[in-house]
Write a protein that holds these residues in place. Structure first.
Motif, PDB file in Angstrom:
ATOM      1  N   TRP A  36       0.838  -1.191   0.000  1.00  0.00           N
ATOM      2  CA  TRP A  36       0.000   0.000   0.000  1.00  0.00           C
ATOM      3  C   TRP A  36       0.880   1.250   0.000  1.00  0.00           C
ATOM      4  O   TRP A  36       1.884   1.310   0.723  1.00  0.00           O
ATOM      5  CB  TRP A  36      -0.888   0.040   1.247  1.00  0.00           C
ATOM      6  N   PHE A  37       0.495   2.206  -0.799  1.00  0.00           N
ATOM      7  CA  PHE A  37       1.058   3.546  -0.763  1.00  0.00           C
ATOM      8  C   PHE A  37      -0.093   4.512  -0.485  1.00  0.00           C
ATOM      9  O   PHE A  37      -1.264   4.138  -0.604  1.00  0.00           O
ATOM     10  CB  PHE A  37       1.706   3.901  -2.105  1.00  0.00           C
ATOM     11  N   VAL A  48       3.418   2.978   2.599  1.00  0.00           N
ATOM     12  CA  VAL A  48       2.672   2.658   3.818  1.00  0.00           C
ATOM     13  C   VAL A  48       3.073   1.286   4.352  1.00  0.00           C
ATOM     14  O   VAL A  48       3.477   1.144   5.504  1.00  0.00           O
ATOM     15  CB  VAL A  48       1.155   2.698   3.574  1.00  0.00           C
ATOM     16  N   SER A  49       2.962   0.271   3.484  1.00  0.00           N
ATOM     17  CA  SER A  49       3.210  -1.080   3.973  1.00  0.00           C
ATOM     18  C   SER A  49       3.380  -2.034   2.811  1.00  0.00           C
ATOM     19  O   SER A  49       2.946  -1.754   1.688  1.00  0.00           O
ATOM     20  CB  SER A  49       2.035  -1.531   4.853  1.00  0.00           C
ATOM     21  N   ALA A  50       4.018  -3.181   3.084  1.00  0.00           N
ATOM     22  CA  ALA A  50       4.163  -4.234   2.082  1.00  0.00           C
ATOM     23  C   ALA A  50       4.184  -5.581   2.777  1.00  0.00           C
ATOM     24  O   ALA A  50       4.498  -5.677   3.970  1.00  0.00           O
ATOM     25  CB  ALA A  50       5.427  -4.029   1.252  1.00  0.00           C
ATOM     26  N   ILE A  51       3.868  -6.602   2.003  1.00  0.00           N
ATOM     27  CA  ILE A  51       3.839  -7.957   2.528  1.00  0.00           C
ATOM     28  C   ILE A  51       4.355  -8.900   1.454  1.00  0.00           C
ATOM     29  O   ILE A  51       4.067  -8.734   0.271  1.00  0.00           O
ATOM     30  CB  ILE A  51       2.402  -8.333   2.976  1.00  0.00           C
ATOM     31  N   ASN A  52       5.121  -9.907   1.867  1.00  0.00           N
ATOM     32  CA  ASN A  52       5.691 -10.814   0.879  1.00  0.00           C
ATOM     33  C   ASN A  52       4.659 -11.847   0.435  1.00  0.00           C
ATOM     34  O   ASN A  52       3.501 -11.837   0.855  1.00  0.00           O
ATOM     35  CB  ASN A  52       6.965 -11.456   1.411  1.00  0.00           C
ATOM     36  N   ARG A  53       5.080 -12.767  -0.393  1.00  0.00           N
ATOM     37  CA  ARG A  53       4.147 -13.657  -1.081  1.00  0.00           C
ATOM     38  C   ARG A  53       3.294 -14.503  -0.134  1.00  0.00           C
ATOM     39  O   ARG A  53       2.099 -14.673  -0.359  1.00  0.00           O
ATOM     40  CB  ARG A  53       4.919 -14.577  -2.020  1.00  0.00           C
ATOM     41  N   VAL A  79      -5.632  -8.500  -0.299  1.00  0.00           N
ATOM     42  CA  VAL A  79      -4.734  -7.963   0.718  1.00  0.00           C
ATOM     43  C   VAL A  79      -5.507  -6.926   1.517  1.00  0.00           C
ATOM     44  O   VAL A  79      -6.364  -6.223   0.975  1.00  0.00           O
ATOM     45  CB  VAL A  79      -3.461  -7.361   0.091  1.00  0.00           C
ATOM     46  N   TYR A  80      -5.199  -6.854   2.802  1.00  0.00           N
ATOM     47  CA  TYR A  80      -5.922  -5.959   3.703  1.00  0.00           C
ATOM     48  C   TYR A  80      -4.964  -4.987   4.385  1.00  0.00           C
ATOM     49  O   TYR A  80      -3.785  -5.293   4.583  1.00  0.00           O
ATOM     50  CB  TYR A  80      -6.643  -6.763   4.784  1.00  0.00           C
ATOM     51  N   LEU A  81      -5.494  -3.855   4.767  1.00  0.00           N
ATOM     52  CA  LEU A  81      -4.740  -2.913   5.590  1.00  0.00           C
ATOM     53  C   LEU A  81      -5.636  -2.503   6.749  1.00  0.00           C
ATOM     54  O   LEU A  81      -6.607  -1.745   6.561  1.00  0.00           O
ATOM     55  CB  LEU A  81      -4.321  -1.675   4.790  1.00  0.00           C
ATOM     56  N   ALA A  92      -5.729  10.656   3.114  1.00  0.00           N
ATOM     57  CA  ALA A  92      -4.998  10.444   1.859  1.00  0.00           C
ATOM     58  C   ALA A  92      -5.788   9.517   0.955  1.00  0.00           C
ATOM     59  O   ALA A  92      -6.743   8.864   1.394  1.00  0.00           O
ATOM     60  CB  ALA A  92      -3.630   9.827   2.143  1.00  0.00           C
ATOM     61  N   VAL A  93      -5.362   9.454  -0.283  1.00  0.00           N
ATOM     62  CA  VAL A  93      -5.808   8.398  -1.181  1.00  0.00           C
ATOM     63  C   VAL A  93      -4.860   7.220  -0.986  1.00  0.00           C
ATOM     64  O   VAL A  93      -3.640   7.392  -1.062  1.00  0.00           O
ATOM     65  CB  VAL A  93      -5.804   8.847  -2.650  1.00  0.00           C
ATOM     66  N   TYR A  94      -5.421   6.069  -0.720  1.00  0.00           N
ATOM     67  CA  TYR A  94      -4.623   4.864  -0.472  1.00  0.00           C
ATOM     68  C   TYR A  94      -4.664   3.981  -1.708  1.00  0.00           C
ATOM     69  O   TYR A  94      -5.738   3.648  -2.221  1.00  0.00           O
ATOM     70  CB  TYR A  94      -5.169   4.120   0.742  1.00  0.00           C
ATOM     71  N   TYR A  95      -3.473   3.602  -2.166  1.00  0.00           N
ATOM     72  CA  TYR A  95      -3.332   2.801  -3.376  1.00  0.00           C
ATOM     73  C   TYR A  95      -2.809   1.406  -3.028  1.00  0.00           C
ATOM     74  O   TYR A  95      -1.832   1.273  -2.295  1.00  0.00           O
ATOM     75  CB  TYR A  95      -2.350   3.463  -4.333  1.00  0.00           C
ATOM     76  N   CYS A  96      -3.431   0.434  -3.619  1.00  0.00           N
ATOM     77  CA  CYS A  96      -2.948  -0.943  -3.547  1.00  0.00           C
ATOM     78  C   CYS A  96      -1.941  -1.131  -4.679  1.00  0.00           C
ATOM     79  O   CYS A  96      -2.169  -0.659  -5.804  1.00  0.00           O
ATOM     80  CB  CYS A  96      -4.129  -1.885  -3.711  1.00  0.00           C
TER      81      CYS A  96
END
Length: 118
Positions: A36-37, A48-53, A79-81, A92-96
């Motif tokens: 997420w950005f 914002v955040s990231a997650i591996n496979r 994917v969830y945040l 903000a605008v949150y982008y996947c």
């Protein structure tokens, strides 16, 4: 063609705990990292955040660490945040996002707006 669709944005108040979701299609979801950005009004895009496979490793930007949690459900291609203790500055605008062939986050959703009133 990879497609990402965010949901869960809206208006809330400081202290709220909404959850954003992002559904993905077009390829094997479990084969790629997700993230997420966000972009606040008048500012640049922020990680914002990231997650591996497989979800075993997660990463967070300094401004959200300890308040936001990223997870994924590979069976649901989603994917969830989880956003806890929202602050006005989280507006903000949150982008996947998801990685392309080079490993960088090449694919972006259209974004979902989160507005936090103080």
């Amino acid at each position: 063609q990879v497609q990402l669709g965010e949901s869960g944005g809206g208006e809330g108040q400081a202290g709220d705990s909404p959850r954003l979701s992002c559904g993905a299609s077009g390829r094997t979801f479990s084969g790629y990292s997700m993230g997420w950005f966000r972009q606040a009004p008048g500012k640049g895009r922020e990680f914002v955040s990231a997650i591996n496979r497989n979800g075993s490793n997660t990463y967070y930007g300094a401004s959200v660490k300890g308040r936001f949690t990223i997870t994924r459900d590979n069976a649901k291609n989603t994917v969830y945040l989880q956003m806890n203790k929202l602050k006005h500055e989280d507006t903000a605008v949150y982008y996947c996002v998801t990685e392309g062939g080079s490993g960088s986050m090449d694919y972006w959703g259209k974004g979902t707006l989160v507005t936090v009133s103080s």
